[in-house]
Scaffold this active site. Structure first.
Site, PDB file in Angstrom:
ATOM      1  N   LYS B 692      -0.784   0.591  -2.376  1.00  0.00           N
ATOM      2  CA  LYS B 692      -1.338   1.961  -1.339  1.00  0.00           C
ATOM      3  C   LYS B 692      -2.891   2.128  -2.208  1.00  0.00           C
ATOM      4  CE  LYS B 692       1.311   4.554  -1.016  1.00  0.00           C
ATOM      5  NZ  LYS B 692       2.523   5.700  -0.219  1.00  0.00           N
ATOM      6  N   GLU B 696      -9.390   7.140  -4.835  1.00  0.00           N
ATOM      7  CA  GLU B 696      -9.671   7.717  -4.394  1.00  0.00           C
ATOM      8  C   GLU B 696      -8.785   9.190  -5.045  1.00  0.00           C
ATOM      9  OE1 GLU B 696     -12.635   7.407  -0.794  1.00  0.00           O
ATOM     10  OE2 GLU B 696     -10.944   7.310  -0.204  1.00  0.00           O
TER      11      GLU B 696
END
Ligand SMILES: Cc1cc2nc3c(=O)[nH]c(=O)nc-3n(C[C@H](O)[C@H](O)[C@H](O)COP(=O)(O)OP(=O)(O)OC[C@H]3O[C@@H](n4cnc5c(N)ncnc54)[C@H](O)[C@@H]3O)c2cc1C
Ligand code: SF4
Lengths: 325, 736
Positions: B692, B696
């Site tokens: 994943k 951020e």
């Protein structure tokens, strides 16, 4: 940047003569070049004094120090005598800018760096300092950086130098040479001016005046500190700063000189509070009264209201530190 | 041949785990690292053609109104000036991320102070800069410009699909044993990437080539073509290296279009780089936010209700609005939920994506509120969060794909020494400093974006990857090479990765943390296709073929790839598209932060002392670059907590602190020892890499842990970020 002519001065006399004829002096260029790129300053002629023989630090006959105008901030901060006898100066220098900038920045240039008022830096904004008579856009605007002492309806800017605040507390004088070769010295206290209705005139320098040196008398106190309060741990201008030089004798304060940065158009000093401290035994009560007196006439500009409380607390802490033990 | 995958379901083949080259996951150096540290990597402005001219943008100096006239004659008379560009194709502001079409165009209508209305082009940069400052504009201001989101005259929109109402929150608040109902604000932020937005445009006949600093080339190509009114076929964009983007370079920006227009007119290449002030003023800002959080909990600290209201702003006509509440629907339990999202239309610099739009500010505030609830309920903040982890997405009622929040919380607490924290504020002192600890959860939604890549295995046994993907400093060159090396059994030095050219297959681009997983999947698929072709040559099944160190091993035979290829070159294209998987499960990354701060009891200055982040983001592709992303994210968090704030003049909305002297990013001295721990995880719903996004995650909620630590240190609760000393000093009085 508008087109300009560049001359490397061969002598102080040549530099002063050119300056008298309208040329702008460039030393380290760390402030001037930024301002030129933004066209806040638009000199047509530059005279470079950085190679002139003005980078010595010498002891004076009376035991003080004479610092050449081209002595770099890094060299001054690291100088043996400055570190041992004038630590307030060393600390103030090291609290300013960054290592790279201090390697370039000169003693004369540091004294004459311009304000960091946001509106001064933006040529789209009215600013009496940049364009006399155009108005002051900072008033009523963003004023976090602005003055709480000595401001006028024409300008509320602060002087950003850390070094100058320490020099003010050390009773420094500025040595000036003009185009006719006359040399005079001016107390730092009267060298800087308050904005009044001519904020574009910041010092007592006349066209053609060259700063050749800064002279500091023998230190009047051995307990010295420079405390700078700022928005990040490094690389930010002072919100407020306090330079303190204290001498203690028999548990009483025998000498006190205090100067304040980030709060006025010049390094701020207040004779009354220094007088209040003389001959007194240190106490929190005394310090609070001193700080109350200092801030009695302080005037906030909106966003900077916190500076009043901040300076009060910082001054008390500095006095405590310098009078302890 | 293309291998195509639509991600409709989980991929539990775990292909990477079958491989033996041993590259994926390791802390591999960036192949281009040496070029970067020696100044040889060529950024947009680093390779200028000899006959290049320089352009500098000119800003409007009113907030709202019309450009009536420009005194171009006077400027053209200055030395070196070649032309002045203005008119209907100039961009008002950058395109929003993935727009794929031009943003609002035209220099006549001015919507914010600083809008670029012209480009002055000259032989040298200095001449152009002088010309730009000298250009006199005749402007007509409209008096009614609303510049503050709270202005009663601001028009406020409430998009229907952004509002959520489940159960009865008011009732839950009334019945709650413990509750929090507070307002918070976060200021605008700027990405402030090191490399300013810059473009060098050059035409050959009807085609333009733009060398620029951009994040999403496939989209940027479409945006530039649309802005110029030409076919996409006639646009090529090159961005081999990008000096940071953080969202600000998702969409094409004003300097690119202006450079192309000028180059067309002059018939020479034109380079336009924004000044630092222009980067602040005319590229995307993160919207300031006004938030209200309501939390209702029962006597055991179990949440019964969560309310999250947000007011953000943008220019009229912009469809982006900071998705503040993005993670609130699924992070914590609670039967009664209300989400309110409002956008005020105001005349400030355009708002758009800045690293982790949504969670960066929304989660930060939610995590401060959770700290307030923990305090009220007398429950340890870590415990409170663990208790409230839901079994499934409580809003959409779908399962989680993988979920490591509890593990991240436990691991973080253990490593940080959380048990040494005294929950009572002001209980630890170090000289003049109050010392305190705080924590927060991390969460960021995970995305997959359509992406293509071409992998070529040449006869000499070396592989090459081609895709218009970008490396914005994140490590794309490294991880793509690792994936291909792993799949094809090649060492890193035998894989060449070519990025940043729209002639290559279109990729997802870099944004929203989806680049590595999306484009990495395309590379993986391309490699699977090559493996299929190799199997054919070897007459075996894929399961029976091992590739390692440039050899194929089948049964008891070990054959050099070169010999297998026997003079042939194999090409495999990978193409991934998002599918139903993202609707079937809730995909997100999780983590935790722990921070220790000192708050000066005299001045209210806060200095971070140490910080730890623990993160789970599926398979970690490169332990080194992943860690760097987390360090960078947490550094953003430090800025958000303590120093960063775009200041707008309250009268005309102009950005007051548009440079690095006064927009205070954290400097080295503000960033102490930061520790990053990456948890082992696989997410088979995400993509065939089971990875994943991690770019951020490290900013989401980070600031909350610091602000919570300030409270623990000195007892002052800061609800208006950043926690500059003026927000703390008043509360210190009770201490002295
Ligand atoms: C990002 C940044 C951060 C900074 N942070 C700080 C800080 O925290 N604290 C701080 O105190 N300072 C700070 N500074 C300012 C820095 O200290 C000054 O820029 C520097 O001291 C100026 O010295 P200079 O020699 O480069 O001056 P120059 O830029 O060369 O000149 C400045 C001015 O002085 C005039 N001048 C120079 N020498 C003479 C002379 N001998 N006689 C007559 N006129 C002269 C010039 O004409 C010009 O007007 C910062 C600067 C920058 C860019
Ligand atoms: S405060 Fe002084 S420097 Fe600032 S805008 Fe007003 S006049 Fe100019």
């Amino acid at each position: 940047m508008n087109p300009f002519e560049y001359t490397r001065a061969a002598s102080r006399h040549e530099a002063a003569t050119m300056a008298a004829g309208g040329a702008t002096v460039i030393a380290g260029g760390t402030n001037l070049l930024d301002l030129m790129k933004l066209e806040v300053m638009t000199p047509e002629r530059l005279v470079d004094i950085s190679r002139l023989d003005m980078d010595d630090i010498e002891t004076t006959a009376d035991g003080g120090l004479r610092i050449g105008a081209m002595v770099r901030n890094s060299d001054l901060a690291a100088h043996e005598i400055v570190r041992s006898t004038y630590p307030v100066l060393s600390r103030a220098l090291l609290a300013g800018a960054s290592g790279q900038l201090r390697n370039k920045a000169s003693t004369g240039g540091n004294l004459l760096q311009r304000t960091r008022c946001y509106y001064f830096y933006d040529t789209a904004m009215p600013c009496n300092k940049r364009e006399p008579g155009s108005g002051c856009q900072a008033i009523g605007g963003a004023t976090r950086l602005h003055a709480i002492f000595g401001a006028s309806d024409h300008c509320i800017a602060t002087h950003p130098s850390d070094m100058a605040v320490a020099l003010q507390a050390l009773d420094a004088k500025v040595e000036i040479e003009n185009a006719t070769g006359d040399i005079r010295t001016v107390e730092l206290e009267s060298f800087y001016r308050l904005p009044g209705n001519t904020p574009h005139i910041e010092t007592e320098l006349k066209p053609g005046d060259l700063i050749t040196a800064v002279i500091i008398p023998p230190a009047k106190g051995s307990r010295q500190t420079y405390r700078k309060v700022r928005d990040r741990a490094s690389y930010a201008f002072a919100l407020v700063s306090v330079a303190g030089v204290i001498e203690m004798s028999d548990g009483k304060i025998a000498h006190a000189s205090l100067a304040f940065g980030g709060v006025a158009h010049k390094p701020w000093r207040n004779a009354e509070i220094e007088q209040m401290l003389l001959g007194e035994a240190p106490s929190q009560d005394l310090f609070r009264r001193v700080a109350d007196t200092l801030l009695r006439n302080a005037e906030a500009q909106g966003d900077n209201a916190f500076k009043i409380k901040l300076l009060h607390r910082t001054l008390c802490a500095v006095l405590t530190e310098l009078t302890e033990g | 041949m293309t291998l195509h995958l639509k991600m409709d379901d989980r991929d539990d083949r775990y292909r990477l785990d079958d491989m033996v080259q041993g590259l994926v996951g390791t802390p591999t150096d960036r192949p281009e690292g040496k070029l970067k540290v020696s100044g040889k990597a060529s950024y947009a402005m680093d390779v200028l053609p000899d006959d290049v001219c320089h352009g500098v943008l000119v800003r409007a100096t009113i907030t709202h109104g019309k450009l009536r006239d420009l005194d171009t004659e006077a400027v053209r008379a200055l030395p070196g000036i070649r032309t002045v560009i203005t008119g209907k194709r100039m961009l008002r502001n950058p395109a929003q991320g993935m727009a794929g079409k031009a943003p609002v165009q035209g220099s006549d209508d001015i919507a914010y102070f600083g809008q670029p209305v012209a480009l002055v082009v000259a032989d040298t940069l200095e001449q152009a800069r002088h010309g730009a400052l000298a250009l006199r504009l005749t402007l007509e201001a409209k008096g009614d410009a609303v510049v503050n989101p709270h202005d009663p005259d601001a028009s406020v929109e409430m998009p229907k699909k952004e509002q959520v109402l489940i159960g009865d929150l008011d009732e839950a608040m009334k019945k709650a044993a413990f509750s929090v109902d507070q307002h918070y604000t976060t200021p605008g932020h700027s990405s402030a990437a090191m490399e300013p937005h810059a473009s060098v445009a050059h035409w050959h006949g009807d085609s333009v080539t733009l060398r620029g600093s951009y994040q999403m080339l496939a989209y940027n190509k479409a945006e530039l073509a649309d802005a110029l009114g030409i076919s996409e076929k006639n646009v090529r964009i090159l961005a081999p290296y990008v000096g940071g983007g953080f969202g600000a370079k998702l969409g094409i920006s004003p300097e690119a279009v202006a450079a192309a227009l000028a180059s067309k007119e002059l018939g020479v290449p034109v380079a336009v780089s924004m000044t630092r002030q222009q980067v602040f003023e005319t590229t995307m800002r993160r919207s300031e936010t006004n938030q209200r959080i309501r939390l209702a909990a029962d006597e055991n600290g179990l949440l019964t209700g969560i309310g999250h209201e947000a007011l953000v702003s943008n220019l009229p006509g912009e469809d982006f609005s900071e998705p503040v509440t993005q993670a609130t629907p699924f992070l914590y339990r609670g039967e009664n939920r209300e989400i309110v999202h409002k956008i005020a239309r105001i005349h400030r610099t355009c708002a758009g994506s800045v690293r982790a739009p949504g969670e960066a500010v929304g989660l930060t505030v939610l995590e401060i509120a959770m700290d307030e609830l923990a305090e009220k309920a007398g429950i340890d903040p870590v415990e409170l969060r663990k208790k409230n982890i839901p079994d499934q997405d409580p809003t959409d009622q779908i399962p989680f794909s993988s979920h490591a929040l509890a593990e991240a919380l436990d691991e973080g607490a253990r490593r940080f020494g959380w048990d040494k924290r005294n929950p009572k504020p002001r209980s630890t002192r170090d000289g003049e400093w109050f010392v305190g600890m705080g924590m927060a959860s991390a969460v960021r939604v995970n995305m997959l974006i359509e992406s293509k890549a071409r992998v070529t295995l040449s006869a000499d046994g070396r592989a090459m990857i081609e895709t218009d993907m970008t490396d914005i400093g994140t490590g794309t060159y490294a991880i793509l090479g690792q994936i291909a090396g792993e799949m094809l059994g090649l060492p890193m030095e035998d894989v060449e990765t070519r990025l940043g050219d729209t002639e290559f297959p279109p990729a997802s681009g870099s944004g929203g943390s989806f680049g590595a997983a999306s484009n990495g999947t395309a590379v993986l698929l391309g490699c699977e296709e090559i493996r299929r072709q190799l199997c054919k040559k070897l007459n075996c099944e894929d399961a029976d073929m091992t590739l390692k160190g440039g050899y194929a091993i089948v049964g008891n035979k070990r054959i050099a790839l070169r010999d297998v290829l026997d003079g042939d070159t194999l090409v495999g294209e990978g193409h991934v598209q998002p599918g139903k998987a993202e609707k079937k499960v809730r995909q997100a990354t999780y983590g935790s932060y722990f921070a220790e701060v000192g708050v000066n009891s005299v001045t209210g200055e806060t200095r971070l002392r140490r910080m730890l982040g623990v993160f789970a983001a599926g398979r970690i592709l490169n332990a080194k670059t992943a860690r760097s992303q987390c360090l960078g994210g947490m550094t953003f968090g430090i800025g958000m907590a303590l120093t960063e704030e775009l200041i707008h003049d309250r009268r005309d909305g102009h950005m007051v602190n548009h440079d690095f002297a006064e927009y205070h990013l954290p400097v080295n001295a503000d960033v102490p020892q930061i520790e990053v721990v990456l948890l082992e995880e696989r997410d088979e719903w995400a993509n065939p890499l089971q990875a994943k996004g991690i770019g951020e995650l490290g900013i989401c909620g980070a600031a909350g842990s610091i602000v919570n630590a300030i409270y623990n240190a000195c007892g002052v609760r800061v609800r208006q970020l950043p926690a500059t000393l003026d927000k703390v000093i008043d509360g210190l009085d009770e201490a002295t």
